[in-house]
Design a protein around this motif. Structure first.
Motif, PDB file in Angstrom:
ATOM      1  N   MET A   1       0.843  -1.172   0.000  1.00  0.00           N
ATOM      2  CA  MET A   1       0.000   0.000   0.000  1.00  0.00           C
ATOM      3  C   MET A   1       0.888   1.235   0.000  1.00  0.00           C
ATOM      4  SD  MET A   1      -2.834   1.423   2.736  1.00  0.00           S
ATOM      5  CE  MET A   1      -1.794   1.403   4.165  1.00  0.00           C
ATOM      6  N   PHE A   2       0.522   2.216  -0.778  1.00  0.00           N
ATOM      7  CA  PHE A   2       1.213   3.488  -0.817  1.00  0.00           C
ATOM      8  C   PHE A   2       0.258   4.561  -0.329  1.00  0.00           C
ATOM      9  CE2 PHE A   2       2.291   7.485  -2.895  1.00  0.00           C
ATOM     10  CZ  PHE A   2       3.597   7.625  -2.486  1.00  0.00           C
ATOM     11  N   LEU A   3       0.725   5.344   0.630  1.00  0.00           N
ATOM     12  CA  LEU A   3      -0.102   6.408   1.183  1.00  0.00           C
ATOM     13  C   LEU A   3       0.801   7.595   1.444  1.00  0.00           C
ATOM     14  CD1 LEU A   3      -2.784   7.375   2.506  1.00  0.00           C
ATOM     15  CD2 LEU A   3      -1.938   6.373   4.619  1.00  0.00           C
ATOM     16  N   LYS A   4       0.418   8.732   0.938  1.00  0.00           N
ATOM     17  CA  LYS A   4       1.167   9.957   1.177  1.00  0.00           C
ATOM     18  C   LYS A   4       0.174  11.003   1.647  1.00  0.00           C
ATOM     19  CE  LYS A   4       4.326  13.191  -1.020  1.00  0.00           C
ATOM     20  NZ  LYS A   4       5.058  13.512  -2.246  1.00  0.00           N
ATOM     21  N   MET A   5       0.471  11.608   2.791  1.00  0.00           N
ATOM     22  CA  MET A   5      -0.438  12.628   3.307  1.00  0.00           C
ATOM     23  C   MET A   5       0.330  13.651   4.116  1.00  0.00           C
ATOM     24  SD  MET A   5      -2.328  10.813   6.569  1.00  0.00           S
ATOM     25  CE  MET A   5      -2.994   9.466   5.659  1.00  0.00           C
ATOM     26  N   LYS A   6      -0.271  14.789   4.237  1.00  0.00           N
ATOM     27  CA  LYS A   6       0.269  15.863   5.058  1.00  0.00           C
ATOM     28  C   LYS A   6      -0.841  16.289   6.006  1.00  0.00           C
ATOM     29  CE  LYS A   6       2.283  20.464   4.730  1.00  0.00           C
ATOM     30  NZ  LYS A   6       2.699  21.532   3.816  1.00  0.00           N
ATOM     31  N   LEU A   7      -0.536  16.276   7.306  1.00  0.00           N
ATOM     32  CA  LEU A   7      -1.541  16.599   8.305  1.00  0.00           C
ATOM     33  C   LEU A   7      -1.068  17.777   9.147  1.00  0.00           C
ATOM     34  CD1 LEU A   7      -2.080  12.941   9.523  1.00  0.00           C
ATOM     35  CD2 LEU A   7      -3.547  14.199   7.965  1.00  0.00           C
ATOM     36  N   ALA A   8      -1.973  18.650   9.491  1.00  0.00           N
ATOM     37  CA  ALA A   8      -1.690  19.744  10.412  1.00  0.00           C
ATOM     38  C   ALA A   8      -2.399  19.442  11.725  1.00  0.00           C
ATOM     39  CB  ALA A   8      -2.172  21.072   9.838  1.00  0.00           C
ATOM     40  N   LEU A   9      -1.667  19.530  12.811  1.00  0.00           N
ATOM     41  CA  LEU A   9      -2.225  19.195  14.117  1.00  0.00           C
ATOM     42  C   LEU A   9      -3.126  20.300  14.648  1.00  0.00           C
ATOM     43  CD1 LEU A   9       0.984  17.785  15.820  1.00  0.00           C
ATOM     44  CD2 LEU A   9      -0.792  16.539  14.576  1.00  0.00           C
ATOM     45  N   GLY A  10      -4.250  19.899  15.231  1.00  0.00           N
ATOM     46  CA  GLY A  10      -5.132  20.833  15.896  1.00  0.00           C
ATOM     47  C   GLY A  10      -4.664  21.067  17.331  1.00  0.00           C
ATOM     48  N   ALA A  11      -5.344  21.949  18.025  1.00  0.00           N
ATOM     49  CA  ALA A  11      -4.961  22.333  19.385  1.00  0.00           C
ATOM     50  C   ALA A  11      -5.030  21.175  20.373  1.00  0.00           C
ATOM     51  CB  ALA A  11      -5.844  23.473  19.868  1.00  0.00           C
ATOM     52  N   ARG A  12      -5.888  20.180  20.117  1.00  0.00           N
ATOM     53  CA  ARG A  12      -6.038  19.060  21.049  1.00  0.00           C
ATOM     54  C   ARG A  12      -5.432  17.766  20.511  1.00  0.00           C
ATOM     55  NH1 ARG A  12     -12.139  20.564  21.490  1.00  0.00           N
ATOM     56  NH2 ARG A  12     -11.937  19.390  19.590  1.00  0.00           N
ATOM     57  N   ALA A  13      -4.489  17.867  19.580  1.00  0.00           N
ATOM     58  CA  ALA A  13      -3.843  16.674  19.022  1.00  0.00           C
ATOM     59  C   ALA A  13      -3.010  15.979  20.091  1.00  0.00           C
ATOM     60  CB  ALA A  13      -2.960  17.068  17.842  1.00  0.00           C
ATOM     61  N   VAL A  14      -3.034  14.640  20.063  1.00  0.00           N
ATOM     62  CA  VAL A  14      -2.280  13.866  21.050  1.00  0.00           C
ATOM     63  C   VAL A  14      -1.979  12.465  20.502  1.00  0.00           C
ATOM     64  CG1 VAL A  14      -4.356  13.024  22.233  1.00  0.00           C
ATOM     65  CG2 VAL A  14      -2.216  13.138  23.471  1.00  0.00           C
ATOM     66  N   PRO A  15      -0.764  11.962  20.734  1.00  0.00           N
ATOM     67  CA  PRO A  15      -0.473  10.575  20.402  1.00  0.00           C
ATOM     68  C   PRO A  15      -0.887   9.686  21.576  1.00  0.00           C
ATOM     69  CG  PRO A  15       1.534  11.660  21.089  1.00  0.00           C
ATOM     70  CD  PRO A  15       0.435  12.692  21.132  1.00  0.00           C
ATOM     71  N   GLU A  16      -1.375   8.494  21.267  1.00  0.00           N
ATOM     72  CA  GLU A  16      -1.834   7.583  22.319  1.00  0.00           C
ATOM     73  C   GLU A  16      -1.488   6.145  21.968  1.00  0.00           C
ATOM     74  OE1 GLU A  16      -6.020   9.439  23.702  1.00  0.00           O
ATOM     75  OE2 GLU A  16      -6.029   8.497  21.721  1.00  0.00           O
TER      76      GLU A  16
END
Length: 108
Positions: A1-16
């Motif tokens: 699978m090939f996936l390319k994306m660009k994401l901008a984090l919001g104020a409540r972004a968090v890794p879990e």
């Protein structure tokens, strides 16, 4: 699978850390705010090891990137409780000796 994306984090972004409710497999869930991205191991005998290797590399690269973007942000070592246990949202899932529990399920 090939996936390319660009994401901008919001104020409540968090890794879990999350667990897939159907398979029980652990995953990295990124709450992007809005949106969610879940990264998990590939199926097969090498999947968990490859995933662990990737997560270790991701950790190293993320720490280097954070230091490059803003050197005043505490590193992982400075963000611990002094006994090696992380502080913050993941603190209840880990103890000084390592994994002590699991985060919410992936579907939540």
């Amino acid at each position: 699978m090939f996936l390319k994306m660009k994401l901008a984090l919001g104020a409540r972004a968090v890794p879990e850390i999350a667990r897939d409710p159907q398979t029980g497999v652990l995953a990295l869930r990124l709450q992007i705010d809005p949106g969610v991205l879940v990264i998990t191991a590939a199926e097969g005998p090498d999947g968990p090891r490859d995933f662990a290797t990737f997560m270790a590399r991701l950790s190293t690269e993320a720490a280097l990137l954070a230091a490059s973007v803003d050197p005043t942000v505490p590193s992982r070592e400075r963000a611990t409780a002094g006994d090696g246990a992380p502080e913050g949202p993941l603190a209840r899932w880990f103890s000084a000796s390592g994994a002590g529990g699991f985060g919410p399920e992936v579907g939540q």
